[in-house]
Design a protein around this motif. Sequence first.
Motif, PDB file in Angstrom:
ATOM      1  N   HIS A 174     -10.302 -17.896 -36.889  1.00 30.70           N
ATOM      2  CA  HIS A 174      -9.309 -18.724 -37.250  1.00 30.70           C
ATOM      3  C   HIS A 174      -8.105 -19.466 -38.733  1.00 30.70           C
ATOM      4  N   SER A 175      -9.204 -19.148 -39.441  1.00 36.59           N
ATOM      5  CA  SER A 175      -8.559 -18.976 -40.547  1.00 36.59           C
ATOM      6  C   SER A 175      -7.998 -18.267 -41.078  1.00 36.59           C
ATOM      7  N   ASP A 176      -8.294 -16.716 -40.520  1.00 31.55           N
ATOM      8  CA  ASP A 176      -6.852 -15.563 -41.238  1.00 31.55           C
ATOM      9  C   ASP A 176      -6.542 -15.371 -40.352  1.00 31.55           C
ATOM     10  N   ASN A 177      -4.987 -16.195 -41.902  1.00 28.62           N
ATOM     11  CA  ASN A 177      -3.783 -15.527 -41.277  1.00 28.62           C
ATOM     12  C   ASN A 177      -3.066 -14.664 -41.749  1.00 28.62           C
ATOM     13  N   THR A 178      -3.760 -13.688 -42.633  1.00 30.93           N
ATOM     14  CA  THR A 178      -3.465 -12.631 -43.420  1.00 30.93           C
ATOM     15  C   THR A 178      -2.908 -11.070 -41.764  1.00 30.93           C
ATOM     16  N   GLU A 179      -2.104 -10.426 -42.387  1.00 26.91           N
ATOM     17  CA  GLU A 179      -1.024  -9.717 -41.799  1.00 26.91           C
ATOM     18  C   GLU A 179      -2.387  -8.816 -40.131  1.00 26.91           C
ATOM     19  N   ASN A 180      -3.135  -8.659 -41.393  1.00 27.25           N
ATOM     20  CA  ASN A 180      -4.399  -7.716 -40.935  1.00 27.25           C
ATOM     21  C   ASN A 180      -5.445  -8.579 -39.625  1.00 27.25           C
ATOM     22  N   SER A 181      -5.100  -9.634 -39.092  1.00 27.94           N
ATOM     23  CA  SER A 181      -5.922 -10.596 -38.921  1.00 27.94           C
ATOM     24  C   SER A 181      -5.395 -10.243 -37.096  1.00 27.94           C
ATOM     25  N   THR A 182      -6.589  -9.104 -37.035  1.00 28.87           N
ATOM     26  CA  THR A 182      -7.086  -9.116 -35.074  1.00 28.87           C
ATOM     27  C   THR A 182      -6.559  -9.598 -34.597  1.00 28.87           C
ATOM     28  N   LEU A 183      -6.395 -11.394 -34.672  1.00 27.65           N
ATOM     29  CA  LEU A 183      -6.247 -11.939 -33.783  1.00 27.65           C
ATOM     30  C   LEU A 183      -4.839 -12.367 -33.159  1.00 27.65           C
ATOM     31  N   LEU A 184      -4.538 -12.550 -34.977  1.00 26.86           N
ATOM     32  CA  LEU A 184      -2.632 -11.853 -34.714  1.00 26.86           C
ATOM     33  C   LEU A 184      -2.411 -10.664 -34.208  1.00 26.86           C
ATOM     34  N   LEU A 185      -2.613  -9.931 -34.342  1.00 22.95           N
ATOM     35  CA  LEU A 185      -2.058  -8.721 -33.802  1.00 22.95           C
ATOM     36  C   LEU A 185      -1.924  -8.606 -32.561  1.00 22.95           C
ATOM     37  N   VAL A 186      -3.315  -9.109 -31.627  1.00 17.19           N
ATOM     38  CA  VAL A 186      -3.139  -8.782 -30.914  1.00 17.19           C
ATOM     39  C   VAL A 186      -2.390  -9.514 -29.286  1.00 17.19           C
TER      40      VAL A 186
END
Length: 288
Positions: free
Chosen positions: A146-158
């Motif tokens: 949840h705390s990974d707000n980078t563009e490489n976050s797997t959750l953001l990529l999903v």
Amino acid sequence: MSETTQSPVEALRFPCTVFRTQRRMDDYGADDMRCGDLSETQLKNDFKLNHVSSKVSPYTLTLAKQLKLRAYGYGFEADTDLKSKKITRQECANILFDEFRSLSKQVSFYGPYQKLIGKMIDHMQKGNGAPFRDMLLNAALKEQIHSDNTENSTLLLVKNALTDNIDWEKKCYPEEVKSLLTTAISSGRLPKFDRLQDRVNGLGITVHDIYAAHITIRSLQIDNDRYRAVVHYNVQDHFGLDDDDIREFRNYSLLFRIWFVLQRFNQFAYKPFMTNMEATVEITGNQK
């Protein structure tokens, strides 16, 4: 003249595992899962582990001289004949594990996860290689995701892959573009515990990196121009040291020397183990 008919869109069925690391789960053949494979000569010559502990010698099974308080400061105890301090191999192992636990407090003294290293050292001593699970590990994994707000976050990529590829007219994610989810995750950075705070909260020493991971979309609900997805992370690491680990960290702390000798010395051979973590997170998004 016949009309061309379009093939119906086949929806991806859930739950669906959309990503697996190349390294497999439960890989007991990994380098850091070896134990009891090194002799005293190898430890000393190949790894420069002549001095292992401040308390005891694992090679001679003798206690080390200890500083004691004297009238005018500290000094070594009067009995300096180490041969008279002979102990059993089990007593030596117990002393090493106690020192291991004590040293671990230097890198695990802050935050809710600081007690994990003590639990895992206990498990190494008594668990005989059985896999390890703990709710604190699951909580740490979920917090990191949840705390990974980078563009490489797997959750953001999903999330981005779902937003871009959902068939909004058919209200489904097409099976034919499943690979785009896998490709998106592969371009990202899987959860790691290598942040600054992980140097003091116990996660850097207990997990740090992960060895294998599976990411599964458990469900996908699409309503009008919004969707809700439930994503499950199944993650595994190894609580063990390989040759490169000790060569990198042996000068950093006695902690790694003790750990390596307890695991790899053929007179001890305490088994490393699989560290299993899982987290379920929810994401929502809108049609662009």
